[in-house]
Write a protein that holds these residues in place. Structure first.
Motif, PDB file in Angstrom:
ATOM      1  N   TYR A 266       0.833  -1.213   0.000  1.00 39.81           N
ATOM      2  CA  TYR A 266       0.000   0.000   0.000  1.00 39.81           C
ATOM      3  C   TYR A 266       0.865   1.259   0.000  1.00 39.81           C
ATOM      4  CZ  TYR A 266      -2.848   3.661   2.236  1.00 39.81           C
ATOM      5  OH  TYR A 266      -3.468   4.845   2.573  1.00 39.81           O
ATOM      6  N   GLU A 267       1.878   1.293   0.834  1.00 36.13           N
ATOM      7  CA  GLU A 267       2.767   2.462   0.878  1.00 36.13           C
ATOM      8  C   GLU A 267       3.439   2.679  -0.472  1.00 36.13           C
ATOM      9  OE1 GLU A 267       5.428   1.658   4.083  1.00 36.13           O
ATOM     10  OE2 GLU A 267       4.023   2.357   5.628  1.00 36.13           O
ATOM     11  N   ALA A 268       3.889   1.597  -1.097  1.00 30.43           N
ATOM     12  CA  ALA A 268       4.526   1.719  -2.404  1.00 30.43           C
ATOM     13  C   ALA A 268       3.551   2.276  -3.432  1.00 30.43           C
ATOM     14  CB  ALA A 268       5.059   0.360  -2.862  1.00 30.43           C
ATOM     15  N   ALA A 269       2.298   1.847  -3.367  1.00 32.32           N
ATOM     16  CA  ALA A 269       1.287   2.320  -4.323  1.00 32.32           C
ATOM     17  C   ALA A 269       0.980   3.799  -4.122  1.00 32.32           C
ATOM     18  CB  ALA A 269       0.016   1.488  -4.182  1.00 32.32           C
ATOM     19  N   VAL A 270       0.863   4.230  -2.860  1.00 33.26           N
ATOM     20  CA  VAL A 270       0.599   5.647  -2.583  1.00 33.26           C
ATOM     21  C   VAL A 270       1.749   6.515  -3.084  1.00 33.26           C
ATOM     22  CG1 VAL A 270       0.316   7.369  -0.760  1.00 33.26           C
ATOM     23  CG2 VAL A 270      -0.917   5.195  -0.615  1.00 33.26           C
ATOM     24  N   GLU A 271       2.957   6.143  -2.716  1.00 32.72           N
ATOM     25  CA  GLU A 271       4.120   6.947  -3.098  1.00 32.72           C
ATOM     26  C   GLU A 271       4.283   7.001  -4.609  1.00 32.72           C
ATOM     27  OE1 GLU A 271       7.227   5.079  -0.906  1.00 32.72           O
ATOM     28  OE2 GLU A 271       6.344   5.628   1.049  1.00 32.72           O
ATOM     29  N   TYR A 272       4.077   5.874  -5.267  1.00 31.80           N
ATOM     30  CA  TYR A 272       4.231   5.837  -6.717  1.00 31.80           C
ATOM     31  C   TYR A 272       3.150   6.669  -7.402  1.00 31.80           C
ATOM     32  CZ  TYR A 272       4.918   3.984 -11.425  1.00 31.80           C
ATOM     33  OH  TYR A 272       5.151   3.864 -12.774  1.00 31.80           O
ATOM     34  N   SER A 273       1.917   6.547  -6.951  1.00 33.14           N
ATOM     35  CA  SER A 273       0.822   7.257  -7.615  1.00 33.14           C
ATOM     36  C   SER A 273       0.921   8.768  -7.431  1.00 33.14           C
ATOM     37  CB  SER A 273      -0.532   6.754  -7.095  1.00 33.14           C
ATOM     38  OG  SER A 273      -0.702   7.067  -5.728  1.00 33.14           O
ATOM     39  N   LEU A 274       1.558   9.195  -6.354  1.00 24.68           N
ATOM     40  CA  LEU A 274       1.753  10.637  -6.149  1.00 24.68           C
ATOM     41  C   LEU A 274       2.883  11.196  -7.012  1.00 24.68           C
ATOM     42  CD1 LEU A 274       1.329  10.831  -2.272  1.00 24.68           C
ATOM     43  CD2 LEU A 274      -0.174  11.896  -3.978  1.00 24.68           C
ATOM     44  N   SER A 275       3.814  10.339  -7.401  1.00 17.67           N
ATOM     45  CA  SER A 275       4.970  10.810  -8.179  1.00 17.67           C
ATOM     46  C   SER A 275       4.844  10.532  -9.679  1.00 17.67           C
ATOM     47  CB  SER A 275       6.255  10.156  -7.655  1.00 17.67           C
ATOM     48  OG  SER A 275       6.212   8.741  -7.826  1.00 17.67           O
ATOM     49  N   ARG A 276       4.008   9.594 -10.059  1.00 21.55           N
ATOM     50  CA  ARG A 276       3.860   9.217 -11.461  1.00 21.55           C
ATOM     51  C   ARG A 276       2.872  10.162 -12.158  1.00 21.55           C
ATOM     52  NH1 ARG A 276       5.990   6.543 -15.918  1.00 21.55           N
ATOM     53  NH2 ARG A 276       4.369   5.421 -17.070  1.00 21.55           N
ATOM     54  N   THR A 277       3.316  10.828 -13.198  1.00 22.23           N
ATOM     55  CA  THR A 277       2.477  11.795 -13.907  1.00 22.23           C
ATOM     56  C   THR A 277       2.021  11.240 -15.246  1.00 22.23           C
ATOM     57  OG1 THR A 277       3.594  13.660 -12.865  1.00 22.23           O
ATOM     58  CG2 THR A 277       2.404  14.114 -14.908  1.00 22.23           C
ATOM     59  N   GLN A 278       0.711  11.344 -15.492  1.00 13.77           N
ATOM     60  CA  GLN A 278       0.128  10.993 -16.781  1.00 13.77           C
ATOM     61  C   GLN A 278      -0.982  12.009 -17.083  1.00 13.77           C
ATOM     62  OE1 GLN A 278       0.946   7.698 -18.909  1.00 13.77           O
ATOM     63  NE2 GLN A 278       2.598   8.854 -17.938  1.00 13.77           N
ATOM     64  N   PHE A 279      -1.142  12.351 -18.364  1.00 14.46           N
ATOM     65  CA  PHE A 279      -2.162  13.317 -18.766  1.00 14.46           C
ATOM     66  C   PHE A 279      -2.046  14.628 -17.981  1.00 14.46           C
ATOM     67  CE2 PHE A 279      -3.970   9.074 -19.490  1.00 14.46           C
ATOM     68  CZ  PHE A 279      -4.174   9.131 -20.872  1.00 14.46           C
ATOM     69  N   GLY A 280      -0.799  14.969 -17.659  1.00 10.77           N
ATOM     70  CA  GLY A 280      -0.546  16.269 -17.059  1.00 10.77           C
ATOM     71  C   GLY A 280      -0.706  16.375 -15.560  1.00 10.77           C
ATOM     72  N   LYS A 281      -0.949  15.253 -14.861  1.00 10.67           N
ATOM     73  CA  LYS A 281      -1.059  15.340 -13.404  1.00 10.67           C
ATOM     74  C   LYS A 281      -0.719  13.981 -12.789  1.00 10.67           C
ATOM     75  CE  LYS A 281      -6.009  14.235 -12.953  1.00 10.67           C
ATOM     76  NZ  LYS A 281      -7.317  14.714 -12.415  1.00 10.67           N
ATOM     77  N   PRO A 282      -0.411  13.938 -11.484  1.00  9.48           N
ATOM     78  CA  PRO A 282      -0.126  12.655 -10.839  1.00  9.48           C
ATOM     79  C   PRO A 282      -1.313  11.707 -10.977  1.00  9.48           C
ATOM     80  CG  PRO A 282       0.513  14.462  -9.397  1.00  9.48           C
ATOM     81  CD  PRO A 282      -0.243  15.076 -10.538  1.00  9.48           C
ATOM     82  N   VAL A 283      -1.030  10.423 -11.187  1.00  9.86           N
ATOM     83  CA  VAL A 283      -2.121   9.474 -11.352  1.00  9.86           C
ATOM     84  C   VAL A 283      -2.949   9.345 -10.079  1.00  9.86           C
ATOM     85  CG1 VAL A 283      -0.949   8.174 -13.174  1.00  9.86           C
ATOM     86  CG2 VAL A 283      -0.663   7.481 -10.775  1.00  9.86           C
ATOM     87  N   ALA A 284      -2.399   9.782  -8.944  1.00  9.00           N
ATOM     88  CA  ALA A 284      -3.162   9.775  -7.697  1.00  9.00           C
ATOM     89  C   ALA A 284      -4.398  10.658  -7.782  1.00  9.00           C
ATOM     90  CB  ALA A 284      -2.285  10.242  -6.534  1.00  9.00           C
ATOM     91  N   GLY A 285      -4.444  11.563  -8.739  1.00  9.08           N
ATOM     92  CA  GLY A 285      -5.577  12.455  -8.876  1.00  9.08           C
ATOM     93  C   GLY A 285      -6.722  11.897  -9.693  1.00  9.08           C
TER      94      GLY A 285
END
Length: 392
Positions: A266-285
């Motif tokens: 879970y921690e790895a997924a949160v950290e990755y999704s906050l740093s990985r950008t697609q379509f102009g914004k972090p995928v966490a969004g």
């Protein structure tokens, strides 16, 4: 802009930390630091090469983690919750490392402490607590897994000696062990034996080609006319109660450990999704990613809360085996679901050892099987609910 709720820890959403006392938090934090500083930088390499570094045993011993829930003989004598939290943090590093801790403390040291003679305790427990001697637990056989009562390994008396013959399979630590606690069928019932692994007739063969639990030694034990003195038997127990009580101790550590593996994913997924950008914004969004993260957060926090509750029951002397089965069944199931969701969040990066997720995911497939399969624990709960056993 990140607008996380003020004061809310996304990794401890339910504030389980507030349920712990000062000593429990200190033990947890000490193990967490050890895992982050010593294990995480190396575990990908250990896993890829399929090795368990023997020197880590002494390091775990120096931290007081081996047999830490036992009293005396060099053991730390902590409460059950502290032991569980240590297992959680160790498995957040790797399931193989936690398996070592569980086998050493709950499957090898526990029966010697609970059922052994004073001489057996004094001979082995201090060295095992320090990580100077490694133990293993010989119960499962090639044709006897979920049904240990069908074991074929035998122990017969020959004068004042015992002679053991048989084969054990899927034995964690087997190839590196100095002592094996072996369960065998004797005339009076199932008995446990403390077997130094340098005894003539005792040999091991490591299992290779594993795609799970690679940073753990898994072996076959072979006993061919292994002659032991009369005092090698564990004097305090006869019957399957002996090995089953050991398994219950180990399962308690597993239900905490699985929550640790889930938390790491879970921690790895949160950290990755906050740093990985697609379509102009972090995928966490994105909504679907947030759904995955929310589901993982619920599973992880629920599993940890369940584990701590069961630990409190154990410390109060009220925990029963069916409740341990409840925890092992659901926490491992939840951990597997979290690992798979996390792998999806990381995309292709999720299948590399640069991140912990695929390693935890494959390890958890083994955790789901050992110490009682998912199916067996389901039937344990079914019997507890109905009063009707349905194993056969």
């Amino acid at each position: 802009m990140n607008k996380r709720s003020a004061g809310l820890d996304p990794y401890d959403f339910l504030d389980v930390d507030s349920l712990l006392d000062t000593e429990e938090r200190e033990i947890r934090d000490t193990v967490r630091r050890f895992v982050r500083e010593r294990v995480l930088p190396e575990i990908g390499d250990w896993y890829e090469r399929g090795v368990f570094p023997r020197e880590i045993a002494k390091e775990l011993g120096s931290l007081g983690l081996l047999g830490m829930h036992l009293d005396g003989y060099g053991c730390a004598g902590t409460n059950a919750v502290s032991y569980g939290l240590a297992c959680l943090e160790v498995e957040a590093g790797d399931s193989g490392l936690r398996s070592f801790v569980s086998v050493q403390g709950s499957l090898a040291m526990f029966p010697i402490r609970a059922y052994g003679s004073e001489e057996q305790r004094e001979t082995w427990l201090p060295r095992m607590a320090a990580g100077e001697a490694i133990g293993c637990f010989g119960l499962t056989e090639p044709d006897s897994g979920s049904d240990p009562g069908s074991m074929r390994t035998t122990a017969r008396r020959d004068g004042s000696d015992w002679v053991l013959n048989g084969t054990k399979m899927w034995i964690t630590n087997g190839g590196i062990a100095d002592v094996a606690v072996v369960w065998a069928r004797a005339e009076e019932g199932v008995r446990g034996f403390v077997v130094p692994t340098d005894t003539p007739g005792f040999s091991t063969r490591d299992v290779h080609g594993k795609l799970s639990m690679r940073a753990s030694v898994t072996s076959e034990l072979v006993m061919e006319d292994v002659r032991l003195p009369g005092d090698a038997v564990l004097p305090g127990v006869v019957g399957l109660k002996g090995p089953l009580s050991c398994l219950n101790e180990a399962r308690f550590g597993i239900l905490f450990g699985a929550a640790g593996a889930a938390r790491a994913c879970y921690e790895a997924a949160v950290e990755y999704s906050l740093s990985r950008t697609q379509f102009g914004k972090p995928v966490a969004g994105f909504q679907l990613v947030q759904r995955k993260l929310a589901e993982m957060a619920v599973s992880v926090n629920r599993s940890i809360l369940l584990a701590v509750h069961l630990g409190r029951l154990k410390d109060a002397g009220r925990l029963v085996p069916a409740q341990v089965s409840f925890g092992k069944l659901d926490n491992v199931r939840q951990a597997l679901d979290v690992a798979r969701e996390a792998r999806g969040c990381l995309g292709a990066n999720g299948i590399t050892l640069e991140y912990p997720v695929i390693r935890h995911m494959t390890n958890l497939e083994s955790v789901s099987t050992y110490e009682g399969t998912h199916e067996i624990h389901t039937l344990v709960l079914g019997e507890a609910i109905t009063g009707m056993p349905a194993y056969r």
